[in-house]
Design a protein around this motif. Structure first.
Motif, PDB file in Angstrom:
ATOM      1  N   TRP A   8      15.086  46.978 -33.914  1.00 45.55           N
ATOM      2  CA  TRP A   8      15.616  46.733 -32.577  1.00 45.55           C
ATOM      3  C   TRP A   8      14.986  47.712 -31.591  1.00 45.55           C
ATOM      4  CZ3 TRP A   8      18.452  42.605 -33.810  1.00 45.55           C
ATOM      5  CH2 TRP A   8      19.067  42.586 -35.065  1.00 45.55           C
ATOM      6  N   ARG A   9      14.728  47.260 -30.382  1.00 41.50           N
ATOM      7  CA  ARG A   9      14.098  48.111 -29.380  1.00 41.50           C
ATOM      8  C   ARG A   9      15.112  49.041 -28.720  1.00 41.50           C
ATOM      9  NH1 ARG A   9      11.333  43.150 -27.343  1.00 41.50           N
ATOM     10  NH2 ARG A   9       9.287  43.084 -28.334  1.00 41.50           N
ATOM     11  N   SER A  10      14.670  50.272 -28.515  1.00 41.11           N
ATOM     12  CA  SER A  10      15.380  51.219 -27.658  1.00 41.11           C
ATOM     13  C   SER A  10      14.724  51.157 -26.283  1.00 41.11           C
ATOM     14  CB  SER A  10      15.292  52.629 -28.241  1.00 41.11           C
ATOM     15  OG  SER A  10      15.904  52.686 -29.520  1.00 41.11           O
ATOM     16  N   ALA A  11      15.422  51.657 -25.251  1.00 41.47           N
ATOM     17  CA  ALA A  11      14.897  51.512 -23.897  1.00 41.47           C
ATOM     18  C   ALA A  11      15.496  52.557 -22.977  1.00 41.47           C
ATOM     19  CB  ALA A  11      15.194  50.109 -23.368  1.00 41.47           C
ATOM     20  N   ALA A  12      14.869  52.739 -21.793  1.00 44.16           N
ATOM     21  CA  ALA A  12      15.364  53.702 -20.817  1.00 44.16           C
ATOM     22  C   ALA A  12      15.110  53.216 -19.398  1.00 44.16           C
ATOM     23  CB  ALA A  12      14.700  55.063 -21.024  1.00 44.16           C
ATOM     24  N   PHE A  13      16.125  53.392 -18.544  1.00 48.39           N
ATOM     25  CA  PHE A  13      16.025  53.051 -17.123  1.00 48.39           C
ATOM     26  C   PHE A  13      16.704  54.154 -16.332  1.00 48.39           C
ATOM     27  CE2 PHE A  13      18.020  50.993 -13.376  1.00 48.39           C
ATOM     28  CZ  PHE A  13      16.865  50.595 -12.714  1.00 48.39           C
ATOM     29  N   LEU A  14      15.900  55.120 -15.887  1.00 44.98           N
ATOM     30  CA  LEU A  14      16.451  56.246 -15.148  1.00 44.98           C
ATOM     31  C   LEU A  14      15.368  57.012 -14.424  1.00 44.98           C
ATOM     32  CD1 LEU A  14      17.150  59.300 -17.459  1.00 44.98           C
ATOM     33  CD2 LEU A  14      16.086  57.239 -18.346  1.00 44.98           C
TER      34      LEU A  14
END
Length: 389
Positions: free
Chosen positions: A370-376
């Motif tokens: 499963w993909r991990s992700a970041a939006f910041l």
């Protein structure tokens, strides 16, 4: 050692619990009747001390009871603080007032003692932290005040508020009760709590609870949801239950119900490596990012970290199968998230996106399923493996 005694610990070369010399023992604070009651969430090892770790730093704690925010039931918990609360200690980033975090347990056999690993670490690194059991769980009272209404009201579900214990609203209530306690006269560390910098974290049903609480309680400024951030109080495709009927039943909701969540504060989701219970054949690599994408589309900072080889129960510490390494990795991201969005430390981004975590390559920590992700902070990374540096 029982919960009625103040627990003191200090870092040492050994990960064993160590007494801190020269620190006075304080009595527990009771804002409501602490008399024991039969709680459905009680487990035989509840009063056993859970192992402390050297990476948690130096901290102190005291047990407490406090009335439920919603029903008046007497809830039980533990408050943690740094050994030294003077400005600049143990970190120059801290002033006279400290950010504070409330932590809720998973449902079923989950109790607040299983999540003190995070509270100890937060306190050992400058925060005030509270772990708390919802109504009917652990040492928290089974019934509210009044216990039941006779004759019952027109709505039978309100005849005995908070009963049975296995309902999502009790877990939301526990988070809000912890916030009430932190700034009350009963909190021995209230004078050091910054009421404008409060956060919440929780596991499983409490992960859903903090996802929801950030929408309805504006005291909360940042959250961390351990398996997993949710876009609905009943869960969603990224939840271990997969949401749907399974998630609704776990949270005590009527099957077919829905309670959508609107993102308002920065949220970190930490997820296990398994598949959702209601869609075991769904292998969409972005499945765990279901709620993360809701936050991202709302323009609210968010992050999703899926830990390789982890199971849903790994966030609940026990004395037999708990992995020190796994908990340390969970806490690495948890504290970094609160450092960024409660403490306001923008350098925490470097830790959140670091190529090395606790001496391990970050790429070896992330799930390959499963993909991990970041939006910041100007970063919009759909696959975290490609963005760590």
């Amino acid at each position: 050692m029982t919960r009625s005694r103040l627990i003191l610990a200090a870092s040492a070369a050994s990960a064993a619990l160590a007494a801190v010399p020269g620190i006075a023992t304080a009595d527990a604070t009771h804002a409501c009747d602490p008399s024991p009651s039969v709680a459905a969430g009680q487990i035989p090892t509840y009063d056993d001390p859970y192992q402390a770790y050297s990476w948690e730093g130096q901290w102190r704690s005291a047990t407490f009871t406090f009335p439920s925010h919603r029903t008046g039931a007497c809830l039980a918990g533990t408050v943690f603080a740094p050994l030294d609360l003077s400005a600049g200690s143990p970190d120059a980033r801290f002033g006279a007032l400290r950010p504070a975090v409330v932590i809720g347990p998973g449902s079923g056999p989950g109790v607040e003692a299983m999540y003190q690993w995070s509270a100890r670490d937060l306190a050992g690194h400058g925060y005030i932290a509270v772990t708390i059991d919802p109504q009917g769980v652990g040492h928290s009272r089974t019934f509210g005040n009044p216990a039941c209404q006779v004759p019952p009201p027109s709505d039978p579900t309100q005849a005995c508020p908070g009963v049975p214990f296995q309902q999502a609203t009790n877990y939301v209530d526990a988070i809000q009760t912890g916030l009430d306690y932190l700034t009350s006269a009963y909190d021995p560390f209230a004078g050091s709590v910054d009421p404008n910098e409060l956060g919440a974290a929780g596991h499983s049903l409490s992960a859903r609870a903090v996802s929801y609480a950030q929408m309805v309680d504006h005291r909360i400024k940042a959250i961390v949801a351990w398996d997993n951030l949710a876009s609905d109080l009943t869960g969603d495709a990224g939840s271990p239950s997969g949401g749907g009927v399974a998630g609704q039943l776990i949270g005590g909701e009527v099957p077919g119900s829905s309670d959508p969540i609107t993102p308002t504060v920065p949220a970190l989701g930490e997820a296990s490596d398994g598949r959702g219970a209601d869609e075991p054949t769904n292998t969409d690599p972005d499945l765990k990012k279901t709620a993360y994408e809701v936050w991202r589309h709302a323009g609210v900072p968010s992050m999703e970290v899926v830990f390789r080889g982890s199971t849903h129960s790994d966030w609940a510490q026990n004395n037999t199968t708990t992995s020190d390494t796994m908990l340390h990795n969970f806490e690495y991201y948890t504290r970094a998230w609160f450092d960024r969005f409660l403490l306001g430390d923008t350098t925490a981004d470097q830790r959140l996106l670091a190529a090395t975590v606790n001496g391990q390559p970050a790429s070896s920590i992330f799930s390959t399923n499963w993909r991990s992700a970041a939006f910041l902070d100007g970063i919009d990374c759909e696959n975290l493996v490609a963005c760590v540096k």
